[in-house]
Scaffold this active site. Sequence first.
Site, PDB file in Angstrom:
ATOM      1  N   SER A   1       0.839  -1.195   0.000  1.00 53.94           N
ATOM      2  CA  SER A   1       0.000   0.000   0.000  1.00 53.94           C
ATOM      3  C   SER A   1       0.874   1.245   0.000  1.00 53.94           C
ATOM      4  O   SER A   1       1.889   1.306   0.681  1.00 53.94           O
ATOM      5  CB  SER A   1      -0.937  -0.007   1.202  1.00 53.94           C
ATOM      6  OG  SER A   1      -0.219  -0.140   2.408  1.00 53.94           O
TER       7      SER A   1
ATOM      8  N   GLY B   1      -0.570   4.499   0.487  1.00 50.83           N
ATOM      9  CA  GLY B   1      -1.421   5.575   0.955  1.00 50.83           C
ATOM     10  C   GLY B   1      -2.401   6.041  -0.104  1.00 50.83           C
ATOM     11  O   GLY B   1      -3.054   5.223  -0.771  1.00 50.83           O
TER      12      GLY B   1
ATOM     13  N   ASP C   1      -6.038  -2.454   7.253  1.00 49.17           N
ATOM     14  CA  ASP C   1      -6.777  -3.627   7.709  1.00 49.17           C
ATOM     15  C   ASP C   1      -7.947  -3.936   6.770  1.00 49.17           C
ATOM     16  O   ASP C   1      -8.248  -5.105   6.510  1.00 49.17           O
ATOM     17  CB  ASP C   1      -7.288  -3.412   9.134  1.00 49.17           C
ATOM     18  CG  ASP C   1      -6.156  -3.172  10.116  1.00 49.17           C
ATOM     19  OD1 ASP C   1      -5.060  -3.729   9.910  1.00 49.17           O
ATOM     20  OD2 ASP C   1      -6.354  -2.416  11.078  1.00 49.17           O
TER      21      ASP C   1
END
Length: 310
Positions: free
Chosen positions: A216, A218, A248
């Site tokens: 990831s 952001g 998550d």
Amino acid sequence: MILAVTLNAALDVTWGVDALEPRSSHRVRTTRERAGGKGINVARVLSALGHVPVATGLAGGATGRLIRDGLRTAHIRDAFVEVAGESRRTLTVVSGDDGDATVFNGRGPYVTPAEWHLFSRHYATLVTRARVVVLSGSAPPGLPVDAYAQLIATAAAAGALTVLDTSGPSLLHALEARPEVVKPNAVEAVDATGREDLARAAAELRTRGARAVVASAGPSGLYAITPTGTWRATPPERLVGNPTGAGDACVAAIAAGLEVGLAWPDIMREAVALSAAAVPCPVAGDVDTALYRRYLTDVSVEEAPARSPH
């Protein structure tokens, strides 16, 4: 069934303040407390999507009892193992209207070798009924450095796929057991490998043993190297809010996609849409399901050139 493992469960406390300023006092506008830790947050998101996950891990003391009470309140099946030490608390301070989050993570209880052995036997029974196992978060003090590698090997022997979301030495040791997916963020991937950019860091993690790497970045979305291709997926718009639960939610989408056998571009689309739908929510583990459904049609997924780790 998806089994969500949280070795270092926590009671998550979230405070809202007007602005966070060092060396000053603050008036707390809002306070929330709930069972947390990354695996528990994943289980909450899966439950919101209609899945029936089982949550397991280690919990102890009065805080541990509050964590387990919170699982029952959320109607998530509790399969935790009790330890003697006191479970940790985390504090997230969300400041201002833009939802900037500052997180303070407790260390967690010391887990004895006997307690780890008891949990390992319990886990070996649970995993025989799982299609996908999610292993999320830090390991509490006392666990062996290859704790996650042990759990991945047990899952593989039972025929279950594993999704690992951790960092540092725990991540590197776990790669030897060949998890199905690892999900670091960009900083964690670069720090773990020493590579200079996300693409090379992800390639290095796959070279070391991960079958797929979903990293990831952001607001820029996700970058993934998988057995069927290399992909970039980006959200339809930049969101303002609390980003602490986005990772998550991403893991929950990956686990759900693996369970039903989605193709990787579809898993990426689900993961970006669901993680984006977590950002406007004030606490980790929640998602805006209406936003999630809307974003599904707008997420961009493109094939990206593969990069050598060298």
